[in-house]
Design a protein around this motif. Sequence first.
Motif, PDB file in Angstrom:
ATOM      1  N   ARG A  68       0.955  -1.353  -0.001  1.00 48.55           N
ATOM      2  CA  ARG A  68      -0.099   0.209  -0.021  1.00 48.55           C
ATOM      3  C   ARG A  68       1.010   1.257   0.091  1.00 48.55           C
ATOM      4  O   ARG A  68       1.917   1.176   0.443  1.00 48.55           O
ATOM      5  N   PRO A  69       0.308   2.332  -0.548  1.00 44.61           N
ATOM      6  CA  PRO A  69       1.174   3.416  -0.495  1.00 44.61           C
ATOM      7  C   PRO A  69       0.859   4.151   0.858  1.00 44.61           C
ATOM      8  O   PRO A  69       0.069   3.943   1.421  1.00 44.61           O
ATOM      9  N   TRP A  70       2.034   4.954   1.093  1.00 41.65           N
ATOM     10  CA  TRP A  70       2.092   5.747   2.369  1.00 41.65           C
ATOM     11  C   TRP A  70       2.017   7.246   2.082  1.00 41.65           C
ATOM     12  O   TRP A  70       2.528   7.824   1.163  1.00 41.65           O
ATOM     13  N   GLU A  71       1.286   8.159   3.016  1.00 43.73           N
ATOM     14  CA  GLU A  71       1.399   9.576   2.897  1.00 43.73           C
ATOM     15  C   GLU A  71       2.722  10.151   3.883  1.00 43.73           C
ATOM     16  O   GLU A  71       2.382   9.892   5.131  1.00 43.73           O
ATOM     17  N   ARG A 122       3.728  17.414   1.358  1.00 41.43           N
ATOM     18  CA  ARG A 122       3.040  15.984   1.431  1.00 41.43           C
ATOM     19  C   ARG A 122       3.420  15.138   0.280  1.00 41.43           C
ATOM     20  O   ARG A 122       3.261  15.720  -0.685  1.00 41.43           O
ATOM     21  N   MET A 157       3.403  11.288  -1.703  1.00 42.91           N
ATOM     22  CA  MET A 157       3.011   9.596  -1.530  1.00 42.91           C
ATOM     23  C   MET A 157       4.255   8.681  -1.669  1.00 42.91           C
ATOM     24  O   MET A 157       4.907   8.907  -2.545  1.00 42.91           O
ATOM     25  N   GLU A 183       4.944   5.205  -2.479  1.00 45.14           N
ATOM     26  CA  GLU A 183       4.389   3.965  -3.178  1.00 45.14           C
ATOM     27  C   GLU A 183       5.254   2.836  -2.895  1.00 45.14           C
ATOM     28  O   GLU A 183       6.437   3.026  -2.590  1.00 45.14           O
TER      29      GLU A 183
END
Length: 402
Positions: free
Chosen positions: A359-362, A370, A372, A374
């Motif tokens: 899953r991607p993280w922010e 900010r 993302m 990946e």
Amino acid sequence: MLGSGEALALKWYRPQSASAGQFHEMQRLVELGSPHARFLWPIAMARVEGQPSFGYVMRLRDPRYLELSYLLADTDREDRPLSVSFEATIDICRQLASSFLRLHARGMCYRDISFGNVFFDPSTGDVLICDNDNVGVDDGTSRVLGTPLFMAPEVVRDLSLHTLPSTDTDRHSLAVLLFYTLFLGHPFEGARTGGGLRDEGWMLEHFGTEPVFCLHPDREDNRPSSVVQQYWDLYPRFLQDLFVQAFVAGAERPGRRVTEGQWIKAVDRLRDGMVRCRGCATTCFWDVAEPHRACRSCGRSLQPAYLLQVGRRTVAVNPLATLRTDHLASGVDESSVVGRVRAHPQAEGRWGLHNVSSRPWEATYAQGQRVMLEPDRTMEIVDGVRVGVDGAVVTAVRSGAV
């Protein structure tokens, strides 16, 4: 064989051991089901019509699993050198504590925690627990009192045999097993126990009526072997304090023994502080409560440049550091890695966090920017960056800021 074609093991009781009471105890374990797949639990009972004896069926143990005693011998079954990493050793401890926590939560106790009943995979630290016909209701009747050297002092010294195994005595046996795993020796053996014949009197005195922890903070008459002492010095104070509690206060008062949950938190903290020395690459242990800890080989400071804070957990940034699912939520038993710390290939002192999840993280930087992150991408670790990972927030801070 089951319908799936899986090969199973059959344990059969001799007629003199095949009592009706034993059959009903085993049948109850079958009905209750296993607390976890790590237990080679009775699956079904087996009988021969017209015969008084019986047995039970369980899963086979994979041959890659060795008795835990091989860890002390430092060899495998073929006498080849055994290489078990610190990470695998910590996993052994965590899985043992988690497994017995599950068992005790069901109101049952194992009654005979010892080397002979615990197996491990040297490459991963995965654990299997066998001979589960020892398991019974906590504080119920018992056919076994335990294995010498692992039995709780109150069981050893009660010559009337009225003190029976329970969750409290299991916790002592578990602490002995963890001490063996981490320090390669017994907590009550040392200079004081080295002489004399190892007979019933020796056992009664040193493990029943007057056990003395070999690293007792106020007594020096039972100091351990050099190997145990070296490992003791390797680990941080918080872990030492927990073993002091287990074998000083806990030896006298069963209610003061260390719980499975306490052990889980301790070994998680130990792994969070596992670092590789920047000077000689030796694996060592750093802790936020002891920031000035030095390498056991070259004496260089172990303090990391950055820390990752996740809830109450603090991970030392270094090549051995990982971000796992047990960081993100409480009560996680079978943890998996979702992130890895990476050293910059050219610039010393620069570090990255690699997303190995699906899953991607922010990530939010201190300035408000900010981005993302990946899967399979790496971002630089800088002071103040906050990363959202599966509902948890991972914050990077400079080591001297906490």
